[in-house]
Design a protein around this motif. Structure first.
Motif, PDB file in Angstrom:
ATOM      1  N   ALA A 331       0.828  -1.206   0.000  1.00 23.49           N
ATOM      2  CA  ALA A 331       0.000   0.000   0.000  1.00 23.49           C
ATOM      3  C   ALA A 331       0.863   1.256   0.000  1.00 23.49           C
ATOM      4  O   ALA A 331       0.572   2.234  -0.705  1.00 23.49           O
ATOM      5  N   ALA A 332       1.944   1.249   0.784  1.00 26.23           N
ATOM      6  CA  ALA A 332       2.821   2.419   0.840  1.00 26.23           C
ATOM      7  C   ALA A 332       3.498   2.655  -0.505  1.00 26.23           C
ATOM      8  O   ALA A 332       3.607   3.798  -0.975  1.00 26.23           O
ATOM      9  N   ALA A 333       3.969   1.579  -1.131  1.00 25.89           N
ATOM     10  CA  ALA A 333       4.623   1.714  -2.431  1.00 25.89           C
ATOM     11  C   ALA A 333       3.644   2.163  -3.508  1.00 25.89           C
ATOM     12  O   ALA A 333       4.040   2.797  -4.497  1.00 25.89           O
ATOM     13  N   SER A 334       2.365   1.869  -3.314  1.00 24.79           N
ATOM     14  CA  SER A 334       1.340   2.296  -4.273  1.00 24.79           C
ATOM     15  C   SER A 334       0.974   3.761  -4.108  1.00 24.79           C
ATOM     16  O   SER A 334       0.243   4.318  -4.938  1.00 24.79           O
ATOM     17  N   GLY A 335       1.429   4.384  -3.017  1.00 23.32           N
ATOM     18  CA  GLY A 335       1.199   5.804  -2.813  1.00 23.32           C
ATOM     19  C   GLY A 335      -0.178   6.181  -2.342  1.00 23.32           C
ATOM     20  O   GLY A 335      -0.593   7.338  -2.499  1.00 23.32           O
ATOM     21  N   VAL A 336      -0.894   5.247  -1.728  1.00 21.95           N
ATOM     22  CA  VAL A 336      -2.280   5.538  -1.340  1.00 21.95           C
ATOM     23  C   VAL A 336      -2.426   5.868   0.145  1.00 21.95           C
ATOM     24  O   VAL A 336      -3.529   6.187   0.594  1.00 21.95           O
ATOM     25  N   LEU A 337      -1.343   5.786   0.910  1.00 25.07           N
ATOM     26  CA  LEU A 337      -1.427   6.002   2.352  1.00 25.07           C
ATOM     27  C   LEU A 337      -1.084   7.447   2.706  1.00 25.07           C
ATOM     28  O   LEU A 337      -0.107   8.003   2.200  1.00 25.07           O
ATOM     29  N   ASP A 338      -1.865   8.028   3.594  1.00 20.51           N
ATOM     30  CA  ASP A 338      -1.593   9.370   4.111  1.00 20.51           C
ATOM     31  C   ASP A 338      -0.975   9.274   5.501  1.00 20.51           C
ATOM     32  O   ASP A 338      -1.158   8.291   6.222  1.00 20.51           O
ATOM     33  N   ASP A 339      -0.265  10.329   5.876  1.00 19.41           N
ATOM     34  CA  ASP A 339       0.311  10.478   7.220  1.00 19.41           C
ATOM     35  C   ASP A 339       1.315   9.381   7.568  1.00 19.41           C
ATOM     36  O   ASP A 339       1.500   9.044   8.742  1.00 19.41           O
ATOM     37  N   VAL A 340       1.989   8.832   6.568  1.00 27.85           N
ATOM     38  CA  VAL A 340       3.085   7.908   6.850  1.00 27.85           C
ATOM     39  C   VAL A 340       4.229   8.709   7.468  1.00 27.85           C
ATOM     40  O   VAL A 340       4.572   9.792   6.999  1.00 27.85           O
ATOM     41  N   GLY A 341       4.819   8.180   8.523  1.00 27.56           N
ATOM     42  CA  GLY A 341       5.924   8.868   9.180  1.00 27.56           C
ATOM     43  C   GLY A 341       5.517   9.662  10.405  1.00 27.56           C
ATOM     44  O   GLY A 341       6.372  10.270  11.052  1.00 27.56           O
ATOM     45  N   ARG A 342       4.236   9.672  10.755  1.00 32.64           N
ATOM     46  CA  ARG A 342       3.814  10.325  12.003  1.00 32.64           C
ATOM     47  C   ARG A 342       4.163   9.444  13.197  1.00 32.64           C
ATOM     48  O   ARG A 342       4.676   9.918  14.211  1.00 32.64           O
ATOM     49  N   VAL A 343       3.793   8.161  13.097  1.00 32.37           N
ATOM     50  CA  VAL A 343       4.091   7.178  14.143  1.00 32.37           C
ATOM     51  C   VAL A 343       4.500   5.874  13.465  1.00 32.37           C
ATOM     52  O   VAL A 343       4.094   5.590  12.338  1.00 32.37           O
ATOM     53  N   TRP A 344       5.326   5.090  14.162  1.00 31.72           N
ATOM     54  CA  TRP A 344       5.558   3.726  13.703  1.00 31.72           C
ATOM     55  C   TRP A 344       4.236   2.977  13.743  1.00 31.72           C
ATOM     56  O   TRP A 344       3.429   3.175  14.660  1.00 31.72           O
ATOM     57  N   GLU A 345       4.018   2.110  12.777  1.00 31.80           N
ATOM     58  CA  GLU A 345       2.738   1.423  12.663  1.00 31.80           C
ATOM     59  C   GLU A 345       2.935  -0.076  12.877  1.00 31.80           C
ATOM     60  O   GLU A 345       3.653  -0.736  12.124  1.00 31.80           O
ATOM     61  N   TRP A 346       2.295  -0.587  13.926  1.00 34.36           N
ATOM     62  CA  TRP A 346       2.381  -2.017  14.218  1.00 34.36           C
ATOM     63  C   TRP A 346       1.783  -2.829  13.073  1.00 34.36           C
ATOM     64  O   TRP A 346       0.762  -2.450  12.493  1.00 34.36           O
ATOM     65  N   THR A 347       2.399  -3.945  12.768  1.00 35.96           N
ATOM     66  CA  THR A 347       1.825  -4.897  11.823  1.00 35.96           C
ATOM     67  C   THR A 347       1.596  -6.228  12.532  1.00 35.96           C
ATOM     68  O   THR A 347       2.065  -6.444  13.653  1.00 35.96           O
ATOM     69  N   ALA A 348       0.906  -7.122  11.865  1.00 35.10           N
ATOM     70  CA  ALA A 348       0.633  -8.442  12.435  1.00 35.10           C
ATOM     71  C   ALA A 348       1.829  -9.376  12.323  1.00 35.10           C
ATOM     72  O   ALA A 348       1.823 -10.464  12.905  1.00 35.10           O
ATOM     73  N   THR A 349       2.864  -8.969  11.616  1.00 37.39           N
ATOM     74  CA  THR A 349       3.961  -9.857  11.249  1.00 37.39           C
ATOM     75  C   THR A 349       4.974 -10.023  12.372  1.00 37.39           C
ATOM     76  O   THR A 349       5.417  -9.044  12.973  1.00 37.39           O
ATOM     77  N   THR A 350       5.352 -11.272  12.630  1.00 35.27           N
ATOM     78  CA  THR A 350       6.452 -11.570  13.547  1.00 35.27           C
ATOM     79  C   THR A 350       7.772 -11.360  12.818  1.00 35.27           C
ATOM     80  O   THR A 350       7.931 -11.783  11.670  1.00 35.27           O
ATOM     81  N   PHE A 351       8.714 -10.710  13.475  1.00 35.29           N
ATOM     82  CA  PHE A 351       9.994 -10.390  12.846  1.00 35.29           C
ATOM     83  C   PHE A 351      10.781 -11.665  12.561  1.00 35.29           C
ATOM     84  O   PHE A 351      11.058 -12.458  13.463  1.00 35.29           O
TER      85      PHE A 351
END
Length: 415
Positions: A331-351
């Motif tokens: 989604a980020a690479a597609s350019g559709v997300l706003d306010d990226v870089g305000r806060v780190w965003e948790w994902t469901a993925t285990t590192f």
């Protein structure tokens, strides 16, 4: 951020005859007995700290290294010696530890490894190694005092200049070292927020769209997409290799959720067992109370200081979920997300490592954290410089962490 930037054990031994017992510059913390309230001085002109956070950096890694040091000075310039030397929480280091750690790391990689010179202070290596000296004990041991830490930084930088004059710049190592410094200044800002040491931090991350709540969802089609950093750009080992993955259609919020939605959750659903995982509910029982955004945060502000457990429970309360990191990156690479870089965003993925992962330049950066319960965060925060927080950058932390500048962007399956 996590303490991933440990100092690996040097493989190149100091030259014969080097005095390993040489005294540390300035002596241990407190040896100069500075006045507790004395403002930090001797830094020269400094920038406004808010402006310094995301100020553009030169493309050249050596010039950027110099600019990053000015940025570091600007971010801590308003603090007193006592504030820099005090440990505000067992979760965080005394700020002066981070300063000396930055010096030790730069000396290791740009002088010792790249320049093939002995370490400036090998007797300090264990003290400023993130694995050898965990955060919980850093406030109880002898550390360099503030003046000595700045002197250490200056001495190392002088050695770096000598190496560059002799051997030139190693673009990868220089970039790694300057990004390491910026990662540590974000960690320092977390401690400054916890200790209420910097009033200018109170207004951050700031407001988003006042009409948005963070649950307005976009529909993205499925298909096959690339995940990871492309060749030819600086990236960390955990971002490589770039590879193709199938992706089902999904929905994702245009913006991170707001303080208003967080407050609704805290008031209406925080105590409802239905929304929590077993592990999250057990953690909640040990929690002092909902942390989340500061009490004086405005409803339109982007919500910050959410743990992964809280983010997951809030998503469930909304009938949604956390995005996978693949969904987020697509989604980020597609350019559709706003306010990226305000806060780190948790994902469901285990590192964990990507297929074909190879540790580089040392396994302690990423590999030792794989498959140990850490969760991936994406996007960056107001305290993370964009040069670090690229679209493919993978941050990670434990699901209970609340001191980090983290929020959440909700997601869901295709309707």
């Amino acid at each position: 951020m996590h303490d991933a930037e440990a100092l690996p054990v040097p493989t190149h031994e100091p030259a014969a005859g080097e005095d390993r017992a040489r005294a540390a510059p300035g002596g241990p913390r407190g040896s100069r007995d500075p006045a507790a309230g004395e403002p930090l001085n001797g830094l020269g002109a400094v920038e406004d700290p808010v402006a310094a956070l995301h100020a553009p950096l030169p493309a050249d890694p050596h010039d950027a290294l110099v600019a990053v040091r000015r940025r570091t000075r600007a971010l801590v310039a308003g603090l007193t010696v006592e504030q820099l030397e005090r440990q505000v929480s067992p979760l965080m280091s005394p700020l002066v530890w981070d300063l000396a750690h930055i010096a030790a790391y730069e000396d290791l990689w740009l002088v010792h490894r790249h320049g093939q010179r002995p370490l400036l202070h090998p007797e300090l290596a264990a003290v400023y190694d993130a694995f050898e000296t965990p955060r919980t004990v850093r406030g109880d041991i002898e550390l360099l005092d503030v003046a000595a830490a700045w002197e250490y930084l200056a001495e190392v930088r002088s050695r770096v200049e000598q190496v560059v004059a002799e051997r030139g710049v190693d673009p990868e190592l220089h970039e790694m070292v300057l990004q390491h410094e910026m990662q540590h200044t974000e960690t320092m800002l977390q401690a400054m927020r916890l200790g209420a040491l910097a009033p200018w931090l109170d207004a951050l991350p700031g407001d988003g769209d006042a009409s948005a709540t963070g649950v307005e969802l976009l529909d993205l089609p499925g298909g096959s997409g690339l995940l990871g950093a492309p060749a030819g750009v600086f990236s960390y080992d955990n971002e490589r290799p770039r590879h193709e993955r199938a992706l089902a259609a999904f929905r994702i919020a245009r913006r991170p959720l707001t303080v208003a939605l967080w407050r609704s959750f805290a008031a209406e659903a925080d105590g409802d067992r239905r929304w929590w995982s077993d592990e999250g509910w057990a953690w909640r029982a040990r929690r002092d109370g909902p942390a989340g955004p500061p009490p004086d945060a405005r409803d339109a502000d982007v919500a910050c200081h959410l743990s992964w457990f809280e983010a997951q429970a809030l998503a469930a309360w909304q009938g949604l979920r956390l995005p996978s990191e693949h969904e987020w990156e697509h989604a980020a690479a597609s350019g559709v997300l706003d306010d990226v870089g305000r806060v780190w965003e948790w994902t469901a993925t285990t590192f964990a490592g990507y297929p074909g992962f190879e540790a580089h330049p040392y396994r302690e950066y990423s590999e030792v954290f794989f498959d140990r319960g850490y969760r991936v965060l994406r996007g960056g925060s107001f305290a993370a410089h964009p040069r670090v927080a690229t679209t493919t950058f993978r941050n990670w932390d434990l699901p209970e962490r609340q001191q980090i500048f983290a929020g959440v962007r909700l997601a869901g399956d295709a309707a």
